[in-house]
Design an enzyme around this catalytic site. Structure first.
Site, PDB file in Angstrom:
ATOM      1  N   GLU A 269     -41.558  55.205   1.963  1.00 33.34           N
ATOM      2  CA  GLU A 269     -41.622  54.596   3.301  1.00 33.34           C
ATOM      3  C   GLU A 269     -42.928  53.838   3.483  1.00 33.34           C
ATOM      4  O   GLU A 269     -42.955  52.753   4.068  1.00 33.34           O
ATOM      5  CB  GLU A 269     -41.487  55.672   4.396  1.00 33.34           C
ATOM      6  CG  GLU A 269     -40.168  56.426   4.405  1.00 33.34           C
ATOM      7  CD  GLU A 269     -38.998  55.606   4.940  1.00 33.34           C
ATOM      8  OE1 GLU A 269     -39.179  54.418   5.233  1.00 33.34           O
ATOM      9  OE2 GLU A 269     -37.887  56.177   5.026  1.00 33.34           O
ATOM     10  N   ARG A 273     -42.754  49.756   3.985  1.00 31.62           N
ATOM     11  CA  ARG A 273     -43.098  49.263   5.326  1.00 31.62           C
ATOM     12  C   ARG A 273     -44.530  48.740   5.397  1.00 31.62           C
ATOM     13  O   ARG A 273     -44.766  47.630   5.872  1.00 31.62           O
ATOM     14  CB  ARG A 273     -42.915  50.384   6.361  1.00 31.62           C
ATOM     15  CG  ARG A 273     -41.504  50.921   6.403  1.00 31.62           C
ATOM     16  CD  ARG A 273     -41.311  51.852   7.584  1.00 31.62           C
ATOM     17  NE  ARG A 273     -40.139  52.705   7.383  1.00 31.62           N
ATOM     18  CZ  ARG A 273     -39.397  53.202   8.348  1.00 31.62           C
ATOM     19  NH1 ARG A 273     -39.688  52.956   9.597  1.00 31.62           N
ATOM     20  NH2 ARG A 273     -38.357  53.982   8.087  1.00 31.62           N
ATOM     21  N   ASP A 418     -29.110  54.115  -2.038  1.00 33.03           N
ATOM     22  CA  ASP A 418     -28.929  52.708  -1.697  1.00 33.03           C
ATOM     23  C   ASP A 418     -29.841  51.691  -2.408  1.00 33.03           C
ATOM     24  O   ASP A 418     -29.391  50.868  -3.209  1.00 33.03           O
ATOM     25  CB  ASP A 418     -29.041  52.520  -0.173  1.00 33.03           C
ATOM     26  CG  ASP A 418     -30.258  53.212   0.461  1.00 33.03           C
ATOM     27  OD1 ASP A 418     -31.084  53.774  -0.277  1.00 33.03           O
ATOM     28  OD2 ASP A 418     -30.373  53.181   1.707  1.00 33.03           O
ATOM     29  N   GLU A 590     -28.843  47.143   8.497  1.00 31.40           N
ATOM     30  CA  GLU A 590     -28.120  46.753   7.275  1.00 31.40           C
ATOM     31  C   GLU A 590     -26.971  45.777   7.523  1.00 31.40           C
ATOM     32  O   GLU A 590     -26.736  44.863   6.720  1.00 31.40           O
ATOM     33  CB  GLU A 590     -27.611  48.000   6.529  1.00 31.40           C
ATOM     34  CG  GLU A 590     -28.717  48.843   5.889  1.00 31.40           C
ATOM     35  CD  GLU A 590     -29.484  49.694   6.890  1.00 31.40           C
ATOM     36  OE1 GLU A 590     -28.968  49.911   8.007  1.00 31.40           O
ATOM     37  OE2 GLU A 590     -30.602  50.151   6.560  1.00 31.40           O
TER      38      GLU A 590
HETATM   39  C1  DMJ Z   1     -35.470  50.895   6.531  1.00 31.58           C
HETATM   40  O1  DMJ Z   1     -36.652  51.584   6.429  1.00 31.58           O
HETATM   41  C2  DMJ Z   1     -35.105  50.222   5.245  1.00 31.58           C
HETATM   42  O2  DMJ Z   1     -34.135  49.275   5.467  1.00 31.58           O
HETATM   43  C3  DMJ Z   1     -34.622  51.210   4.217  1.00 31.58           C
HETATM   44  O3  DMJ Z   1     -34.187  50.571   3.068  1.00 31.58           O
HETATM   45  C4  DMJ Z   1     -33.497  52.026   4.770  1.00 31.58           C
HETATM   46  N1  DMJ Z   1     -33.820  52.613   6.007  1.00 31.58           N
HETATM   47  C5  DMJ Z   1     -34.413  51.796   7.037  1.00 31.58           C
HETATM   48  C6  DMJ Z   1     -33.424  51.036   7.897  1.00 31.58           C
HETATM   49  O4  DMJ Z   1     -32.212  51.588   8.050  1.00 31.58           O
END
Ligand code: DMJ
Length: 734
Positions: A269, A273, A418, A590
């Protein structure tokens, strides 16, 4: 009951709140003007920008609009901007090879420049602006405009202010039918939602990592805060040309943000981010200086490299996570000691997606700094994963940092699985298709998805990307996390490389498989759109289950979902099973992300229309009282919905950014010139150049992807992925 009605404004407290908020913001502007006096020159530009919510929409420059071209010509002629070409010396060892990032947007594309304190040349900032773009001039112009507005009574009292505010939100009341949709006008509505969100955060939660819009307070995740919301939102503000807000954010980053904290943070994260946000801010601010131009990142100014320096400082703390026996990063890392921390859950295993979604960020940082260490550590993770030799490129969702082996057999493209897949295709594109190994991995995995995870719902035959919780060959779970909805956009991106479908179809590399991939992308986008339409608020649940046959239909089964998902005949909703525990909406990006890719690639306007409908639902049902911003929902299937009292940082970083880009001209962030990380942060594509190479090879394996024992290591050709793709047609689904 038909409860989805974003136009029913009488029932929507959210809109009156927006109006109240707009009126208040207008009053603030008035106060600022009164206070302007001695600071008028310095603040003039900022006030003008703050007024933008109440004036004629001000668009981010389009790179093909005539004004923009005029500016480019004048700048070029001035000989002082990087874009003017030939105005920079490319000294150093790579002088002949290195080029500005901007070169990617011109015909003769060169390689990416490196950071200036490294042994190779780094492009000078483009902040050297012509006279009319300089701060003082702008301040004077701003002052003149403000004076004129003041004289004409624009700020003279409540009545004009509320008139402006009312007219600002007029769009909510207008019928929208007709073929002449003004997409730039719709884009302005997105910008206003961003400004409302940001201003609420600034007012009630400034400097905090979390923002709770209902109770209107913030909270830190680390002792001194990490800039979670501020850093994540930087590049969106640049795209939206929000200069004064960006200036405030930048001041905070410069004066307050300090990553030297004795605190364990999530490796993934923090990378996607914070590191991603800083690198994207660096890229956009140097490449597009006229997006939200500010002075202290001008060439030679004290803060010129602020974003990059912060990024490097952070990366040097995060990189300790990779010091595991296998090289697979630990789930967490301590920012002060730089030591990796084994996951406290999941038997100590890291999540596969998290371990394999650090590569774009670290490789770009390597390219910028010339330090290969980040690159090598990041790419090694993919080798360790691939050395497991899993069938058809599909991997379980947990992996041990200790030995690089998977934990369990759970295979899905939702949470924890994912973005492993997303970063395969994006690594291939990031280095300008110079590393075919990542295309091969993507092709193989996508063929595996089609063979093992695709089925169709009943009775309406939506295409479902399901899960195999106990492994391939074991029963399918017909469930889609909203997170899976990144996949259609990535499939289309992979098929065309970021070109439009029309352009890509002319290439000799286009084939039947790519046709099928585009079809799959289109069908999955439709299913994700169905997840929104199936809900009372028009906002998707976190998870949808589907009714399917037993055994599940194979990918090759004939199928055709209804094109129109109408409320008049809602029988199609039977396919979607939304469980009470799953009906929350976390403002996730998404689906709009995929709409954005699908719109850019196919040019089908339905994706924009769906996006507009989604955006209106967000405004209608997630806006918070008293100008608090927007909140995620605990229950998105009831009217009125239950607020969750949290505004996610990715609401600003991703969801609103993708809406904004969806309604923007296609030449704003051209898809074939950039890669967008999993948090919607934007990086340039670049060439490997002499310093970087693919530092690994795949072990020999059979047609199913499993490793062949005792074979010497050699480069594997594309045939594995292609063969798996061919098998898809004949495979049944257990
Ligand atoms: C975000 O932090 C990113 O898109 C991550 O890949 C998945 N989770 C969240 C949004 O849903």
């Amino acid at each position: 009951m038909n409860v989805r009605d974003p136009f029913n404004l009488h029932r929507s407290p959210a809109f009156s709140i927006l109006r109240v908020s707009a009126t208040r913001a207008a009053a603030t502007v008035t106060q600022r003007v009164v206070d302007a006096g001695a600071q008028a020159i310095e603040s003039g530009k900022q006030v003008v920008e703050d007024m933008s919510a109440f004036s004629i929409p001000k668009n981010v420059p389009s790179f093909t609009n005539p004004q923009r071209e005029l500016e480019n010509r004048v700048w070029g002629a001035s000989g002082v901007t990087a874009r003017s070409g030939g105005s920079h010396s490319h000294g150093g060892l790579m002088g002949g090879v290195q080029d500005r990032v901007g070169g990617f947007f011109e015909r003769d594309r060169g390689d990416l420049p490196m950071y200036k304190d490294k042994p190779y040349s780094y492009a000078a900032s483009r902040r050297h602006r012509p006279i009319w773009k300089r701060k003082r001039t702008m301040g004077l112009v701003g002052l003149l405009i403000l004076s004129a507005l003041y004289l004409f009574g624009f700020f003279g009292g409540d009545t004009p202010t509320s008139k402006r505010a009312t007219s600002t939100w007029n769009w909510l009341h207008k019928p929208e039918e007709g073929s002449n949709v003004d997409w730039l006008d719709r884009r302005e509505r997105v910008k206003e939602a961003f400004m409302l969100s940001w201003d609420a955060y600034e007012r009630y939660g400034w400097g905090y990592d979390e923002y709770h819009p209902v109770t209107k307070h913030g909270k830190q995740m680390t002792p001194k805060g990490m800039g979670w919301i501020i850093v994540d939102a930087l590049d969106t503000m640049m795209l939206m040309n929000l200069t004064s807000r960006l200036t405030h954010a930048r001041e905070w980053i410069s004066n307050t943000l300090d990553y030297n904290q004795d605190q364990e943070v999530n490796t993934f994260e923090t990378t996607i981010r914070m590191l991603g946000g800083l690198l994207s801010a660096h890229y956009l601010s140097t490449e597009f200086p006229d997006m939200a131009p500010i002075a202290d990142d001008d060439e030679g100014a004290a803060g010129e490299d602020l974003y990059l320096e912060k990024a490097k400082d952070l990366a040097d703390r995060l990189i300790g996570a990779f010091d595991s026996p296998s090289g697979v990063p630990y789930a967490s890392v301590n920012l002060k000691t730089n030591e990796g921390v084994v996951s406290h859950d999941d038997g100590g295993a890291s999540s596969t997606a998290e371990a394999a979604t650090l590569q774009l960020e670290l490789k770009y940082l390597s390219k910028l700094t010339g330090e290969t260490m980040y690159w090598e550590k990041a790419e090694h993770v993919i080798k360790v994963i691939d050395d497991n030799g899993r069938e058809d490129g599909l991997v379980p969702i947990y992996i041990y940092a200790q030995d690089g082996k998977f934990r369990g057999e759970n295979i899905r493209l939702g949470s924890r699985g994912d973005s492993y897949y997303e970063y395969l295709i994006k690594q291939y594109l990031q280095t300008s298709k110079e590393e075919p190994i990542y295309e091969e991995l993507w092709d193989e995995a996508l063929a595996g998805v089609r063979k093992h995870l695709i089925t169709y719902s009943k009775p309406s035959q939506f295409t479902v990307l399901a899960e195999r919780p106990s492994g391939l060959g074991m029963p399918m779970s017909p469930k889609m996390d909203h997170l899976v909805c990144f996949m259609p956009g990535s499939i289309a991106l992979g098929a065309t490389g970021g070109l439009t479908e029309k352009e890509a179809r002319k290439l000799p590399t286009w084939n039947k498989r790519k046709d099928e991939e585009m079809q799959l992308a289109s069908e999955l986008t439709h299913t994700c759109w169905g997840m929104y339409k199936a809900m009372a608020t028009g906002l998707a649940p976190e998870i949808a289950h589907f009714q399917i046959d037993d055994p599940p239909l194979p990918v090759s089964a004939p199928h055709k979902a209804p094109t129109t998902l109408s409320d008049e005949d809602p029988s199609w909703k039977e396919d979607f099973v939304i469980k009470p525990n799953d009906n929350h909406n976390l403002q996730r990006p998404e689906t709009v992300e995929s709409l954005f890719y699908m719109w850019r690639i196919t040019g089908d306007v339905k994706y924009r229309e769906w996006g507009w409908e989604m955006f209106k639902s967000f405004v209608n049902y997630t806006a918070v009282d008293e100008g608090g911003g927007f909140s995620s929902l605990s229950d998105a299937n009831t009217i009125p919905p239950t607020m969750r009292d949290n505004m996610e940082s990715f609401w600003l970083a991703e969801t609103l950014k993708y809406f904004y880009l969806l309604f923007s001209p296609d030449d704003l962030i051209p898809l074939d010139k950039v890669v967008i990380n999993t948090e919607a942060h934007i990086f340039p594509r670049f060439k490997l150049g002499p310093l970087f190479k693919t530092g690994w090879e795949r072990k020999p394996r059979g047609p199913d992807g499993k490793i062949l024992a005792d074979q010497p290591v050699k480069q594997v050709t594309r045939s594995v992925g292609v063969r798996a793709a061919e098998e898809v047609k004949t495979a049944g689904v257990s």
